[in-house]
Design a protein around this motif. Structure first.
Motif, PDB file in Angstrom:
ATOM      1  N   UNK A  99       1.065  -1.361   0.076  1.00  0.00           N
ATOM      2  CA  UNK A  99       0.010  -0.144  -0.044  1.00  0.00           C
ATOM      3  C   UNK A  99       0.972   1.259   0.080  1.00  0.00           C
ATOM      4  N   UNK A 100       0.416   2.332  -0.517  1.00  0.00           N
ATOM      5  CA  UNK A 100       1.074   3.621  -0.294  1.00  0.00           C
ATOM      6  C   UNK A 100       1.674   4.310   0.947  1.00  0.00           C
ATOM      7  N   UNK A 101       0.561   3.715   1.884  1.00  0.00           N
ATOM      8  CA  UNK A 101       0.702   4.335   3.232  1.00  0.00           C
ATOM      9  C   UNK A 101       1.393   3.234   4.080  1.00  0.00           C
ATOM     10  N   UNK A 102       2.826   3.434   4.473  1.00  0.00           N
ATOM     11  CA  UNK A 102       3.750   2.566   4.999  1.00  0.00           C
ATOM     12  C   UNK A 102       2.986   1.943   6.681  1.00  0.00           C
ATOM     13  N   UNK A 103       2.217   3.122   7.123  1.00  0.00           N
ATOM     14  CA  UNK A 103       1.892   2.750   8.662  1.00  0.00           C
ATOM     15  C   UNK A 103       0.766   1.838   8.580  1.00  0.00           C
ATOM     16  N   UNK A 104      -0.260   2.215   7.342  1.00  0.00           N
ATOM     17  CA  UNK A 104      -1.485   1.228   7.234  1.00  0.00           C
ATOM     18  C   UNK A 104      -0.921  -0.172   6.776  1.00  0.00           C
ATOM     19  N   UNK A 105       0.204  -0.294   6.141  1.00  0.00           N
ATOM     20  CA  UNK A 105       0.412  -1.581   5.790  1.00  0.00           C
ATOM     21  C   UNK A 105       0.795  -2.321   7.082  1.00  0.00           C
ATOM     22  N   UNK A 106       1.570  -1.670   8.165  1.00  0.00           N
ATOM     23  CA  UNK A 106       2.122  -2.568   9.364  1.00  0.00           C
ATOM     24  C   UNK A 106       0.654  -2.714   9.938  1.00  0.00           C
ATOM     25  N   UNK A 107      -0.218  -1.953  10.269  1.00  0.00           N
ATOM     26  CA  UNK A 107      -1.317  -2.281  10.969  1.00  0.00           C
ATOM     27  C   UNK A 107      -2.226  -3.495  10.236  1.00  0.00           C
ATOM     28  N   UNK A 108      -2.349  -3.352   9.016  1.00  0.00           N
ATOM     29  CA  UNK A 108      -3.059  -4.341   8.233  1.00  0.00           C
ATOM     30  C   UNK A 108      -2.536  -5.700   8.277  1.00  0.00           C
ATOM     31  N   UNK A 109      -1.156  -5.588   8.342  1.00  0.00           N
ATOM     32  CA  UNK A 109      -0.127  -7.011   8.193  1.00  0.00           C
ATOM     33  C   UNK A 109      -0.741  -7.658   9.698  1.00  0.00           C
ATOM     34  N   UNK A 110      -0.733  -6.609  10.796  1.00  0.00           N
ATOM     35  CA  UNK A 110      -0.988  -7.534  12.043  1.00  0.00           C
ATOM     36  C   UNK A 110      -2.646  -7.937  11.922  1.00  0.00           C
ATOM     37  N   UNK A 111      -3.317  -7.306  11.350  1.00  0.00           N
ATOM     38  CA  UNK A 111      -4.790  -7.558  11.469  1.00  0.00           C
ATOM     39  C   UNK A 111      -5.161  -8.950  10.740  1.00  0.00           C
ATOM     40  N   UNK A 112      -4.464  -9.512   9.720  1.00  0.00           N
ATOM     41  CA  UNK A 112      -4.830 -10.598   8.897  1.00  0.00           C
ATOM     42  C   UNK A 112      -4.531 -11.754   9.687  1.00  0.00           C
ATOM     43  N   UNK A 113      -5.526 -12.839   9.585  1.00  0.00           N
ATOM     44  CA  UNK A 113      -5.700 -13.839  10.544  1.00  0.00           C
ATOM     45  C   UNK A 113      -5.665 -15.228   9.609  1.00  0.00           C
TER      46      UNK A 113
END
Lengths: 712, 159
Positions: free
Chosen positions: A111-125
């Protein structure tokens, strides 16, 4: 800190400490590493990894609350050929269903937003079906086995001979290159461009071309950026990172993607040194003359084969140490476990097996009541001796001389006498050797090519895929080229390694760069000198295009039989001796390596400052592996993935080091050079362990040597 | 909130989140990529810079703490002579000659720690080994760095 480099007065550049060519760029912060590269509009990528060591993936869930439609998401199904091509192609780039180890890549997002990538990565189950894994050697299947047979071991182990056996173990080791892995990739129509941190651009090229089923070589361009350390850790592993980056970019319509690891991710998922168990049985006379050896060398390969067969091979070939064994029975076994795959690390198996034999000999000397140094002297390889592979030793290693120098410089005898066994202070010694270049037919198979090209501005450009990773490739090659050409070193340029633009001079591994690839640079330089025929470079280049190429050809008599494991395993050997002086805290058993001495024969020393840098760095890594570097794995998951809890030597605890070279020139290496990069890793663990055994009176048989083990 | 600071003698201002590490501001907003990321938790020292005459790990400094500060990074050490030639700082020059830099990734932080030690030897009573212990180097085994620092101490610091 004493350094006594030899001098070569007859040569203009070779043998002189020409300053590091890219040094000022590194010292002023101008050098561009992959993370320093700014690419407009690049997406940030992230790898989602398995959290079990064995089993199957049942489901992947993307929880609500994230704009998943904005993300680029790829799985194994997006890759045309789900393989990381290496020796075999068995390792997938992404888990499809079967999980073989913890931290295996399963999914990639960008994603273009690095912060969002970190959060999303943690959320995937990820939902798994878990299987029990295998985490110890000798419990699962054998990935690879090798055998060396020489002479009559049955006879050696019968009769009056003294038979002595032991088991020795070494732990995994993390490279801790200070720059984590990373790539930036984009697609230009049907061509993928990859910039990254790596040792071997053509390995990456091969793997990416295979994974995307590309037809032409020019559809993959791999550019090496300034690389912040490798030590083997960026030999095969970057191919995986490169495939992932290229895949995300392709799914994103060719947009540039940055996939740069943080420290914890890098340490958790990347390759490490193979843990080993070596069982040794030796037969010798009462006087200590060796008659026979039986070795079983086990390494933990982890969950995929990767480079383990060749690590096993080098480890096994060095398992007898630099000694004469009239009979030898050597078996190597690489075991499958559900740990992340182990991989290339400086020394490539030899530090493991040489630790074992050098500890074994000190223990044997105790049994025989012979001084450990004298026991070694009785059996040192000499010119004309035969190695277990039937290779005849063609040079005289003069190990007696090397050991004498180490004893003299370290004041070994006086110090050993003044600190009795168990006193908490000890001296230890090890003698070791290392084969230069790829094993067996490896160099013939690589068939490396280097090129030199004269430019109309009066410079000559070196074109190789051998990378500068800190060891000094650019500088040493410039010295060799200028010397061979007979021109000023300022006229030599080094082309940044990029596949397609430079010929494939092979991987930057196996202590082969200076000696073997450098030898090709020397050959090409001499060819070009003939073509120049006394003319000025600029003048000659203006008249016609002036290019010289040299391809590796095996020296006469260098024949290897892969089936029987007989023949010449290496074209040259480097030799060395270490002495370690250690002190133990009487209360905490904290082990301090006070000082280390190293005497090395690496053939011609092309650049003394750089060569000293190689051996001192290797000694420190060896000392770290023996003392404080402890990879803690629980069910195949590294527990200490930070530099806070995986401890490498700091300036406060690194040993003082004294280094000296003796030179026995190699007829086939550049200006007589032999391998240097890996040799210094082979000796420190045994020298330190032998010193600790003396200082404590304990029977040290494994590394790292932890205070809690000493206090047991 | 705009945060102003002086970096290598130049005024900078940033609208970055106040908790953003100084390291990221240096690298991303100021494009001063000489300062490196190594671990992100203040253990390896690759991100070392000098802030108000103190040695700091820039990955551990929220940028709001750098408001109004004087910051020195590796980019600010060398000078340009009248003839246009680059004159390295004595620490840089000594590292170059003694082999203190190999792969170069720890080098900017190590050089800053070295420069700071030459200015304030009293702050590391244990000497050089103590002064540099916050900076990990995996290539050199530190010996060449010690030799470089000894040489730099002799050549002095023109500051």
């Amino acid at each position: 800190m004493t350094v006594s480099p030899p001098e070569h007065h007859e040569l203009r550049y070779v043998g002189r400490s020409v300053t590091r060519r890219e040094g000022a760029h590194k010292l002023t912060g101008r050098s561009r590493y992959i993370d320093d590269m700014h690419v407009e509009g690049a997406l940030t990528g992230r790898t989602i990894r398995t959290t079990i060591a064995a089993g199957r993936v049942r489901d992947i869930r993307f929880p609500e609350g994230f704009p998943w439609n904005e993300f680029t998401i790829v799985t194994a199904k997006d890759l045309p050929v789900n393989e990381v091509a290496l020796i075999t192609n068995e390792q997938p780039a992404l888990v499809d269903s079967i999980v073989r180890h913890h931290q295996e890549a399963i999914l990639l997002i960008a994603h273009e937003d690095p912060g969002l990538v970190q959060e999303a990565a943690r959320a995937i189950e990820i939902v798994y079906e878990k299987d029990p894994g295998i985490f110890e050697m000798e419990q699962g299947r054998v990935l690879k086995d090798l055998a060396i047979r020489h002479g009559n071991t049955e006879q050696a182990f019968s009769g009056e001979n003294i038979v002595f056996e032991g088991e020795y173990a070494t732990g995994a080791q993390e490279h801790v290159y200070i720059e984590p892995n990373g790539f930036i990739a984009w697609w230009e129509n049907e061509t993928v461009v990859l910039h990254g941190s790596n040792q071997c651009p053509y390995y990456v090229h091969k793997a990416v071309k295979n994974a995307f089923a590309l037809e032409r070589d020019d559809q993959v361009r791999v550019v090496q950026e300034t690389t912040g350390g490798g030590f083997g850790g960026k030999e095969e592993f970057p191919s995986m990172v490169a495939i992932h980056t290229a895949l995300l970019s392709r799914k994103a319509g060719g947009k540039p993607v940055r996939l740069i690891y943080d420290r914890a991710e890098d340490m958790a998922c990347s390759t490490k040194r193979h843990p080993s168990i070596t069982r040794i049985r030796t037969a010798c006379t009462r006087e200590g003359v060796f008659k026979g050896i039986e070795v079983t060398f086990h390494i933990d390969g982890g969950a995929y084969l990767t480079l383990s067969p060749v690590v096993l091979s080098r480890g096994l070939l060095h398992s007898g140490g630099p000694y004469r064994w009239p009979a030898a029975k050597m078996d190597g076994l690489c075991w499958f476990t559900n740990s992340p795959p182990y991989g290339a690390f400086r020394g490539f198996g030899a530090p493991q097996s040489e630790f074992a034999i050098e500890r074994h000999l000190d223990r044997l000397s105790q049994l025989l009541g012979i001084c450990p140094i004298e026991l070694r002297r009785k059996n040192f390889l000499q010119r004309g001796d035969v190695l277990p592979t039937s290779q005849i030793v063609e040079e005289d290693p003069e190990l007696d001389h090397i050991v004498d120098r180490a004893l003299e410089l370290s004041d070994y005898r006086a110090k050993q006498q003044s600190s009795p066994c168990g006193s908490g202070h000890g001296m230890g010694l090890s003698v070791f050797y290392h084969g230069t270049g790829f094993t067996g037919s490896g160099e013939v198979y690589l068939s490396s090519v280097v090129a030199l090209e004269a430019q109309s501005d009066g410079t000559v450009e070196i074109q190789v895929s051998s990378t500068e990773i800190g060891q000094g490739t650019e500088t040493v090659f410039a010295q060799i080229a200028a010397e061979g050409l007979g021109i000023n070193i300022e006229q030599i340029r080094f082309r940044k390694p990029e596949t397609g633009a430079v010929p494939d001079s092979g991987p930057t591994v196996a202590s082969r760069t200076c000696s073997i690839v450098g030898g090709l640079v020397e050959k090409a330089a001499r060819q070009m000198r003939e073509k120049l025929n006394g003319r000025d470079v600029a003048e000659a280049a203006a008249m016609d295009s002036l290019r010289a190429e040299a391809r590796y050809e095996p020296p006469p008599g260098l024949v290897w039989n892969e089936e029987t494991y007989q023949g010449c395993a290496y074209g040259a050997y480097s030799w060395g001796c270490n002495v370690a002086e250690i002190v133990l805290d009487s209360v905490t058993a904290e082990l301090r390596v006070e000082k280390m001495w190293g005497i090395y024969d690496i053939g011609c020393v092309i650049n003394p400052v750089l060569a000293v840098g190689q051996v001192e760095g290797g000694m420190a890594q060896g000392a770290g592996w023996a003392t404080c570097e402890d990879v803690v794995l629980r069910e195949g998951l590294m527990q200490n993935t930070r530099v806070t809890n995986y401890i490498i030597p700091t300036s406060a605890d690194g040993p003082d080091m004294v280094v000296e070279f003796v030179e026995h020139h190699n007829p086939i290496g550049a200006f007589g050079s032999k391998g240097v990069g890996e040799l210094p890793m082979d000796g420190p663990p045994a020298a330190i362990a032998n010193a600790v055994a003396h200082a404590t009176g304990q029977n040290i048989v494994s590394i790292p040597i932890r205070p809690e083990d000493i206090l047991k | 909130m705009t945060i102003r600071m002086t970096i290598n003698g130049r005024e900078y201002e940033t609208d970055a989140h106040p908790m953003m590490p100084l390291l990221d501001v240096l690298r991303e907003s100021c494009r001063l990529t000489g300062t490196k990321y190594g671990c992100g938790e203040g253990e390896c020292g690759a991100c070392t810079v000098i802030m108000n005459d103190e040695l700091v790990m820039s990955c551990m400094v929220p940028v709001m703490q750098a408001g109004g500060a004087e910051i020195e990074t590796v980019e600010g050490l060398a000078r340009v002579a009248e003839n246009g030639e680059e004159i390295l700082h004595p620490v840089q020059q000594a590292f170059l000659e003694c082999g203190g830099a190999q792969c170069g990734i720890c080098t900017p932080g190590m050089v800053m720690a070295g420069v700071h030690h030459l200015r304030h030897p009293d702050r590391a009573p244990g000497g050089l080994r103590e002064a540099l212990e916050g900076n990990l180097c995996r290539c050199t085994g530190y010996s060449a760095i010690f030799r470089a620092m000894e040489q730099a101490a002799k050549t002095g610091h023109p500051e």
